[in-house]
Design an enzyme around this catalytic site. Structure first.
Site, PDB file in Angstrom:
ATOM      1  N   LYS A  88       0.849  -1.194   0.000  1.00 30.19           N
ATOM      2  CA  LYS A  88       0.000   0.000   0.000  1.00 30.19           C
ATOM      3  C   LYS A  88       0.886   1.246   0.000  1.00 30.19           C
ATOM      4  CE  LYS A  88       0.816   1.101   4.520  1.00 30.19           C
ATOM      5  NZ  LYS A  88       1.591   2.293   4.962  1.00 30.19           N
ATOM      6  N   PRO A 125       9.905  -4.679  -0.008  1.00 30.14           N
ATOM      7  CA  PRO A 125      11.006  -4.490   0.941  1.00 30.14           C
ATOM      8  C   PRO A 125      10.520  -4.165   2.350  1.00 30.14           C
ATOM      9  CG  PRO A 125      10.805  -2.600  -0.528  1.00 30.14           C
ATOM     10  CD  PRO A 125       9.862  -3.634  -1.047  1.00 30.14           C
ATOM     11  N   GLN A 160      10.892  -2.323   6.195  1.00 27.17           N
ATOM     12  CA  GLN A 160      11.178  -0.976   6.710  1.00 27.17           C
ATOM     13  C   GLN A 160      11.015   0.080   5.623  1.00 27.17           C
ATOM     14  OE1 GLN A 160      15.043  -1.016   8.704  1.00 27.17           O
ATOM     15  NE2 GLN A 160      14.082  -1.775  10.573  1.00 27.17           N
ATOM     16  N   ALA A 161       9.999  -0.113   4.799  1.00 25.84           N
ATOM     17  CA  ALA A 161       9.765   0.781   3.668  1.00 25.84           C
ATOM     18  C   ALA A 161       8.526   1.644   3.842  1.00 25.84           C
ATOM     19  CB  ALA A 161       9.644  -0.032   2.383  1.00 25.84           C
ATOM     20  N   GLY A 162       7.625   1.275   4.760  1.00 26.52           N
ATOM     21  CA  GLY A 162       6.357   1.982   4.877  1.00 26.52           C
ATOM     22  C   GLY A 162       5.323   1.502   3.883  1.00 26.52           C
ATOM     23  N   GLY A 217       3.870  -1.628   4.092  1.00 29.14           N
ATOM     24  CA  GLY A 217       2.934  -2.552   4.732  1.00 29.14           C
ATOM     25  C   GLY A 217       3.124  -4.001   4.352  1.00 29.14           C
ATOM     26  N   GLY A 218       4.306  -4.399   3.890  1.00 27.61           N
ATOM     27  CA  GLY A 218       4.503  -5.754   3.406  1.00 27.61           C
ATOM     28  C   GLY A 218       4.223  -6.831   4.437  1.00 27.61           C
ATOM     29  N   GLY A 219       4.752  -6.679   5.648  1.00 30.12           N
ATOM     30  CA  GLY A 219       4.528  -7.672   6.684  1.00 30.12           C
ATOM     31  C   GLY A 219       3.071  -7.768   7.087  1.00 30.12           C
ATOM     32  N   SER A 268       0.495  -6.982   5.225  1.00 27.98           N
ATOM     33  CA  SER A 268      -0.244  -7.571   4.118  1.00 27.98           C
ATOM     34  C   SER A 268      -0.056  -9.084   4.088  1.00 27.98           C
ATOM     35  CB  SER A 268       0.204  -6.955   2.793  1.00 27.98           C
ATOM     36  OG  SER A 268      -0.598  -7.406   1.732  1.00 27.98           O
ATOM     37  N   ASP A 296      -1.952  -2.095  10.809  1.00 27.00           N
ATOM     38  CA  ASP A 296      -2.302  -2.062   9.384  1.00 27.00           C
ATOM     39  C   ASP A 296      -2.975  -3.338   8.891  1.00 27.00           C
ATOM     40  OD1 ASP A 296      -1.202   0.444   9.268  1.00 27.00           O
ATOM     41  OD2 ASP A 296       0.612  -0.156   8.193  1.00 27.00           O
TER      42      ASP A 296
END
Length: 282
Positions: free
Chosen positions: A12, A93, A95-97, A99-101, A103, A135
């Site tokens: 996101k 990636p 620590q990118a902002g 929301g990968g984890g 999601s 999130d």
């Protein structure tokens, strides 16, 4: 059903992020618009008799990552005795902002709800997701959303507020950023005026700002470098979320080949709906 493969977990962008105050317990009050994009991790699930295991490719994950925690939380909430092996293909990636984890955790809950035949509603899954991270409930929703409070107030953007299809370039510098470092900074602006959805809907791709950006630029010079690099291309860039990634809408063709080699560059399109929107009932 014994397996599910190629389950997407999209990233996101925060189109804006305002900090409007702080609660007595120290938690920050926010306003933001979360927009799904087509940069996704891919998850694979194999039923097991018992236990939860996880493997990954693309980047190293901690042993107790959010996918593993999501599976165990669902086991505990539902009482399901079976297990699962989860394989994660990481593309978003850390620590990118982006929301990968979170999601990944949401897609894990949706997939295991189906694989294990639990029949839990979206609202029930969101209650479990809220225990994993602020999130996660957003990624369990159907579509893009207006988010407030500490991330716990989520309102889907209705038809008249829906975002027009657009292309974006997302730049993740080599360095990452920890959320805690930004929110604990005395430089953080914490008194932005509250915005309205109608104001946002009038110009969603240029509305507001990210109040965390100034602090991030001070903590991580690469954030400032990435913003300046996109600006040199004639693009209006800003940071997304609390990580080090920055983004800009691309209204025209742009040459992106002169970026530092260590940066991750991804040209994305926004999504109108989550790709797993039909995987749970309301």
């Amino acid at each position: 059903m014994h397996s599910l493969h190629d389950v997407p977990a999209p990233a996101k962008l925060n189109l804006f992020l305002h900090v409007t105050g702080r609660r007595a317990d120290g938690m920050h009050l926010l306003q933001s618009a979360f927009m799904l994009i087509d940069w996704s991790d891919s998850l694979h699930f194999e039923r097991r008799v018992a236990g939860v295991s996880r493997s990954a490719e693309g980047m190293e994950l901690p042993p107790d990552d959010l996918c593993t925690r999501a599976a165990r939380a669902l086991q505990q909430a539902s009482g399901h005795p079976g297990g699962v092996h989860i394989h994660v293909e990481k593309r978003i990636p850390a620590q990118a902002g982006l929301g990968g984890g979170s999601s990944d955790a949401a897609s894990t809950l949706l997939a295991l709800n189906r694989l294990w035949g639990l029949g839990l509603s979206r609202r029930q899954l969101q209650a479990i997701g809220a225990t994993l991270g602020a999130d996660v409930p957003f990624f369990l929703g159907r579509t893009n959303a207006w988010v407030e409070g500490i991330g716990d107030i989520i309102r889907p953007l209705e038809r008249q507020q829906r975002l027009e299809p657009a292309r974006f370039v997302v730049v993740k510098p080599e360095a990452g950023l920890e959320t805690k470092a930004i929110f604990s900074s005395p430089l953080l602006k914490r008194d932005s005026e509250r915005a309205t959805i109608s104001d946002f809907a009038a110009a969603p791709y240029s509305f507001g700002r990210n109040d965390l950006q100034t602090v991030a630029q001070a903590l991580c010079p690469e954030v400032d470098q990435a913003l300046r690099w996109l600006g040199s291309k004639g693009l209006a860039a800003r940071m997304t979320g609390s990580g080090s990634a920055v983004f800009a809408q691309i209204p025209h063709a742009v040459d992106l080949h002169d970026a530092p080699a260590a940066w991750q560059i991804k040209v994305c399109e926004n999504l109108g709906f989550h790709p797993l929107a039909g995987w749970a009932t309301d």
